[in-house]
Design an enzyme around this catalytic site. Structure first.
Site, PDB file in Angstrom:
ATOM      1  CB  CYS A  86     -20.085 -38.429 -28.500  1.00  0.00           C
ATOM      2  SG  CYS A  86     -20.471 -37.519 -30.016  1.00  0.00           S
ATOM      3  CG  HIS A 203     -16.570 -41.367 -30.208  1.00  0.00           C
ATOM      4  ND1 HIS A 203     -17.717 -42.012 -29.786  1.00  0.00           N
ATOM      5  CD2 HIS A 203     -16.983 -40.253 -30.868  1.00  0.00           C
ATOM      6  CE1 HIS A 203     -18.783 -41.325 -30.175  1.00  0.00           C
ATOM      7  NE2 HIS A 203     -18.358 -40.253 -30.829  1.00  0.00           N
ATOM      8  CD  GLU A 205     -16.556 -44.959 -28.143  1.00  0.00           C
ATOM      9  OE1 GLU A 205     -17.476 -44.535 -28.866  1.00  0.00           O
ATOM     10  OE2 GLU A 205     -15.904 -44.217 -27.370  1.00  0.00           O
TER      11      GLU A 205
END
Length: 237
Positions: A86, A203, A205
């Site tokens: 990002c 994302h 994660e």
């Protein structure tokens, strides 16, 4: 496997990444403050999401001049693995480590929702544990995720297999409706020509633990670990 996570004023996904690398994978993980001029002894760098320097001027434009970025550029030039997520993708583009630009979403609004992306290149250090063409559900949260590159640059990305992720439907089809921000050619993530630097808007994660509602992102970090082990494996002649 030693991970380093670069932290800028305004980063807000650094702890999320640390939870994955240090918590789930249980690998040594070091935070690296933006004022540092030397990269510690790590095997991979993560530039996390957030709003570095408040996204003033352009997202990533000020972070590009942080003292730590010279070390990041040198680390990448030596073949070190660098992942920008990002805002991290935006910083890598502003730093010249990746081609193109990230513009305002075509809706001119901040978008925060899960999307589907397709693995276009499964032969990078970041994707080797995914299947070719595998569709992943990953969240996005950005206002400047509209990836742009000119036609000649796009042709070069395709020729060198640098497009790593594309936005698609749940079934894996490319369509304008599946493109959340207007990115050219549905691009959600690209690598550099050497393949050791990856920038992506979604994302991974945030979907690396079943407690978070999904695990589609964990294999990206596991791929990095596998890549490091394969690099370190002795050559048997």
């Amino acid at each position: 496997m030693r991970f380093g996570i670069v932290v800028f004023p305004g980063s807000n996904c650094d702890q999320d990444c640390h939870y994955v690398t240090g918590g789930i994978l249980k690998e040594p993980t070091t935070f690296i403050w933006h004022k540092e001029t030397k990269i510690p002894d790590v095997d991979a760098l993560i530039i996390p999401g957030g709003f570095s320097y408040g996204d003033y001027l352009r997202a990533g434009a000020i972070a590009r001049f942080s003292p730590v970025m010279k070390g990041v550029v040198d680390f990448a030039a030596k073949g070190g693995m660098v992942l920008g997520i990002c805002n991290g993708f935006q910083i890598l583009v502003e730093s010249g480590l990746l081609p193109g630009a990230l513009r305002r979403n075509r809706s001119l609004k901040f978008i925060c929702k899960p999307v589907f992306v397709r693995v276009e290149n499964h032969q990078t250090p970041f994707t080797l544990l995914y299947q070719p063409g595998q569709v992943l559900s990953l969240p996005i949260a950005h206002a400047e995720g509209n990836y742009y590159i000119d036609p000649a640059g796009l042709a070069r990305l395709k020729e060198r297999n640098q497009i790593v992720f594309r936005y698609v439907t749940k079934e894996g089809a490319v369509s304008d409706e599946a493109n959340p921000n207007g990115s050219v050619d549905q691009i959600a993530g690209i690598s550099n020509e050497a393949g050791n630097v990856l920038g992506m808007m979604p994302h991974p994660e945030r979907v690396a633990d079943p407690l978070l509602g999904g695990e589609d992102g964990i294999k990206l970090f596991e791929s990095l670990r596998r890549s490091r082990r394969e690099r370190a494996a002795p050559v048997i002649r």
